[in-house]
Each structure stands twice: as structure tokens, then as C-alpha cells.
Design an enzyme around this catalytic site. Structure first.
Site, PDB file in Angstrom:
ATOM      1  N   ASP A 267      -3.901   0.881   3.266  1.00  0.00           N
ATOM      2  CA  ASP A 267      -2.603   1.570   3.308  1.00  0.00           C
ATOM      3  C   ASP A 267      -2.276   2.114   4.693  1.00  0.00           C
ATOM      4  OD1 ASP A 267      -0.223   2.759   2.063  1.00  0.00           O
ATOM      5  OD2 ASP A 267      -1.192   4.635   2.606  1.00  0.00           O
TER       6      ASP A 267
ATOM      7  N   HIS B  83       4.107   2.545  -2.943  1.00  0.00           N
ATOM      8  CA  HIS B  83       5.462   2.962  -2.539  1.00  0.00           C
ATOM      9  C   HIS B  83       6.502   1.838  -2.504  1.00  0.00           C
ATOM     10  CE1 HIS B  83       3.486   1.683   1.116  1.00  0.00           C
ATOM     11  NE2 HIS B  83       2.893   2.838   1.327  1.00  0.00           N
TER      12      HIS B  83
ATOM     13  N   ASP C  97       2.332   9.773  -1.784  1.00  0.00           N
ATOM     14  CA  ASP C  97       2.083   9.326  -0.401  1.00  0.00           C
ATOM     15  C   ASP C  97       2.080  10.543   0.539  1.00  0.00           C
ATOM     16  OD1 ASP C  97       1.537   7.803   1.803  1.00  0.00           O
ATOM     17  OD2 ASP C  97       3.461   6.757   1.838  1.00  0.00           O
TER      18      ASP C  97
HETATM   19 ZN   LIG Z   1       0.183   6.126   2.319  1.00  0.00          ZN
END
Ligand SMILES: [Zn+2]
Length: 437
Positions: free
Chosen positions: A155, A235, A308
Site C-alpha cells: 500500500d 480505497h 486509510d
Molecule cells: Zn494507505
């Protein structure tokens, strides 16, 4: 905690059964001992009065950045865990882009040790897919799995090498690990710092097209079909992405997805004043994309709401838009924002709680998101009527980078229990102590 506690007079929300019932919960020795069982609830136990509140399984956030080791000036495991429980989250899964990167059992163990010392939210490390997040060679997933990781992800860094992604999906399957993908084609994104469209042209900022995300999802869905691996899209931000994920699921593929509160409640217009707190990757998109994300949450295409949570120092945001760091903190605003989805009729109350508990817990395979008898007593008490104003200066997080500062929200976690221990409580100064023995 030893001993007993009765969480009384609240409305117990069961995300599995899809019900909300007025009843009590009995906690004993850190575990759920009884729910809605009058004979047990008559037991002699101290009471936490949850009158007027929802009593839910502790919330789960499957996507946070805790910045330790290496960037402790932004956040530590302890401050991130404190922010988590203040937001109602009892379990968080933290990404691997620390320094050093969590691509080894030693770093995984270090994070877990810090979490144990913090005595707050449960922390589940996510290991890197590739060594150093370089996208070149796979990290030792088996060794990290034995040390405690619950998924793998690069990520922050899209995996541009399709061959590596193929092997990651195959290799992760051997250890029953979910592969979490940050889908943004680096070449299509180029120097883009916001969504590509009329707004980026008007502002004179370099745009990143929706296709940067969508082409990567198309590629990785094909790789899931090839390998039989398990892919989770972090996301999700565009309407076509939601449609592709929905179609992949309909074909029986192990593809899942999460959406963030900022992608659900902000559009590219938030960038209009060059507010660097509206800069993220993937970028904020259009209202049509927001509407599609909400529809995807509503029909279960998107199983999880994830923050996030991305803490940054003020200096990394108080600069030119092009130079600013990506991302915002989210743990302390997520629930209050997500509550709007009920007011907007996107989700009913049990479905909202499911996206914040059972959804992410099942994807990660962690023992959370349930109030079943015998489960660890991770419980969040939510006052759905509490009106409050976001005040970034008061965050438990070390960082303040949020575009929601000053927003008026309704609904808040007022008590958070981890393993039966009260680790966070927010009550008006004038209110009597709720836990009485
Ligand atoms: Zn992230």
C-alpha cells in the site's frame, strides 16, 4: 480484566443477524458471557449504563498507517492505538510502509511488542508484498505470517509488475493471506496530484485519470482468475471500479473492496482552495463516483469502511499542493462521518456496523466483530444522538491533517472496551460516572 461487568440498557446491534435489540451484555473475565439472557444478567455485577446508546462489537479498521518504526514524529503505535479507541475502533490493521519496511518477522514482532505495551486497541500488522516495497522481489510471507501478519500489501506503492503480482497472489494463497492492492497505474498517474477533469484544468494542477485505478483493477481481476488468489482493493475511488468489482464478485471471484470516509463524503471540489488536506492517493473524484461508492456499500459490493489513517506532520502539508504529502488522519472522524450513511438511507444501522466490524474482520480472518458468547469482550458504545464538532487540535493522534476540522457531526463512540477493559470513555464533564460498582 477479571471480574464482571454488565453493559446495561443499551440497544445491542448484531451485524451478523442484522438486528438491533434492547438488551444487556454481561462481560466476565474479558469475554462475552451472556447477551439478552435474563437469568445471567440478573447476576451481581458492576454496571455500565448504556442508556440511549448502541452497543456494538468493537469496530475494526483494516487500513491504517501507524508510522512506527521510523516516522514516530507523525504517529507511534501507542498514539495511533489511542486515536483508534477514541474513534471506537478496537482492532486496526497497519500497513507496511514504515522505515524499515515491515517485510520481515523482526519488524512484525517489533510492531506487536509496541502494541502490547500500549495496552489499547489490538494491532494487526500487514506485511509487505515485496522487499522494501520496491516491487521487485517477494517478501518472506510465511515467516511474517508466523510472526503475526494478517495480510500483505505494498500500500502506497502500486505493484506495476504484473508478473510479480501474479506470484504474490499465488504465494499468499499458501499462507491464506489476503493481498491488498493499491491500484494506481504509476505511468497513467504521472505527475498527477488530483483527479483529472475540468476541475484540475481550472486549478492548473496535474490530473490523474480514473483509468489509472480502473486499468489496474482490470489487470488484477484477470490475475485472480488465473491464480485463484484472494484480492482486496484498498480505497476504491471510481464508479467504474465499483462496477468491475461487482462484476468480478458475480463471477464468483475472491475480490473484495473497501471505501474510505473521505472518498464517500468529499469530491475533487475540496481541492478548490488548494487545501493540501484534500490531497490523497487515489485522489478525491466526482459526485458520480461518490454516488457509485455509496451504492456499492449499500449492496455489499464494498464490504468494509476503512480510514486509510495517514498521519503527516504539519510541515508536510503546509507547502505547495504539488509538494504536499498524500493522505489524512481518519480514526477519530470515521464513525461520525459514517453515521451520515444511515441518515442518507445508504445503510441501515446493522449494515453500517457490519461494514465497520464483521466485513473487515472476515476479510482479515481475525477474531473480531462479534458479540457472540465466548468472544473477547471488545465492545463499542455509540451515542447516535451525540452532536459534536471535529477539533483536530484535540486529537489523540499525533497528527492533525484532516479536511474535516470544524465539521459538525452527529454520533460518536462514548465508551470503548478491549477485552472487557474500558480503554476510552467520553462523557460530558457534568455527567456522573457511568461505571458504578
Ligand atoms: Zn494507505
Amino acid at each position: 480484566m477479571t471480574g464482571r461487568l454488565r453493559i446495561a440498557n443499551g440497544t445491542v446491534v448484531d451485524p451478523v443477524a442484522g438486528t438491533a435489540t434492547r438488551c444487556d451484555v454481561l462481560v466476565e473475565d474479558g469475554r462475552i458471557a451472556a447477551v439478552d439472557a435474563p437469568e445471567l444478567i440478573e447476576a451481581d455485577a458492576p454496571v455500565y449504563d448504556a442508556r440511549g446508546c448502541w452497543v456494538t462489537p468493537g469496530l475494526v479498521d483494516m487500513h491504517v498507517h501507524l508510522r512506527e518504526p521510523g516516522h514516530e514524529y507523525k504517529e507511534t503505535v501507542a498514539t495511533g492505538a489511542a486515536a483508534a479507541v477514541a474513534g471506537g475502533f478496537t482492532s486496526v490493521a497497519c500497513m507496511a510502509n514504515t522505515n524499515p519496511v515491515n517485510d520481515s518477522a523482526a519488524v512484525t514482532r517489533y510492531i506487536l511488542e509496541q502494541a502490547t505495551l500500549a495496552k489499547s486497541a489490538r494491532v494487526y500488522p500487514i506485511g509487505a508484498v515485496s522487499l522494501g516495497l520496491k516491487g521487485e522481489r517477494l517478501a518472506e510471507m510465511g515467516e511474517m505470517r508466523r510472526a503475526g501478519i494478517v495480510a500483505v500489501s505494498d500500500d502506497g506503492m502500486p505493484i506495476m509488475d504484473a508478473g510479480l503480482m501474479r506470484h504474490a497472489l499465488e504465494y499468499a494463497t499458501l499462507f491464506d493471506l489476503l493481498v491488498i492492492a493499491h491500484e494506481e497505474d504509476a505511468c497513467l498517474r504521472g505527475r498527477g496530484v488530483m483527479n483529472e477533469g475540468v476541475t484540475s484544468v481550472r486549478l492548473g494542477l496535474c490530473g490523474s485519470p480514473a483509468a489509472a485505478e480502473e486499468t489496474m483493477i482490470a489487470r488484477d481481476v484477470a490475475l485472480v482468475e488465473l491464480t485463484g488468489g484472494r484480492l482486496h482493493i484498498a480505497h476504491v475511488s471510481t464508479a467504474r471500479s465499483v462496477a468491475m468489482i461487482r462484476a468480478a464478485k458475480a463471477r464468483g471471484l475472491a475480490v473484495s473492496a473497501e471505501a474510505t470516509p473521505h472518498h464517500l463524503f468529499l469530491t475533487e471540489e475540496a481541492v478548490a482552495e488548494y487545501d493540501t488536506n484534500a490531497k490523497m492517493a487515489p485522489p478525491l473524484r466526482t459526485q458520480a463516483d461518490v454516488d457509485a461508492l455509496r451504492a456499492g456499500l449499500g449492496d455489499g459490493t464494498i464490504e468494509a469502511i476503512a480510514t486509510d489513517h495517514a498521519p503527516h506532520h504539519a510541515d508536510e502539508k503546509e507547502c505547495e499542493f504539488d509538494q504536499a504529502a498524500n493522505g489524512i488522519v481518519g480514526l477519530e472522524t470515521a464513525l461520525g462521518l459514517a453515521m451520515k450513511l444511515v441518515a442518507l438511507s445508504v445503510l441501515d444501522v446493522p449494515a453500517l456496523i457490519a461494514r465497520l466490524t464483521t466485513g473487515p474482520a472476515r476479510l482479515l480472518g481475525i477474531p473480531a466483530g462479534t458479540l457472540a458468547v465466548g468472544a473477547a469482550a471488545d465492545v463499542t458504545v455509540i451515542d447516535p444522538e451525540r452532536r459534536w464538532k471535529v477539533a483536530a487540535r484535540g486529537f489523540k493522534s499525533k497528527s492533525r491533517n484532516t479536511p474535516f476540522d470544524g465539521w459538525d457531526l452527529t454520533g460518536k463512540a462514548v465508551a470503548t472496551f478491549v477485552g472487557g477493559t474500558l480503554v476510552y470513555e467520553d462523557r460530558p464533564a457534568t455527567a456522573p460516572l457511568r461505571v458504578a460498582s
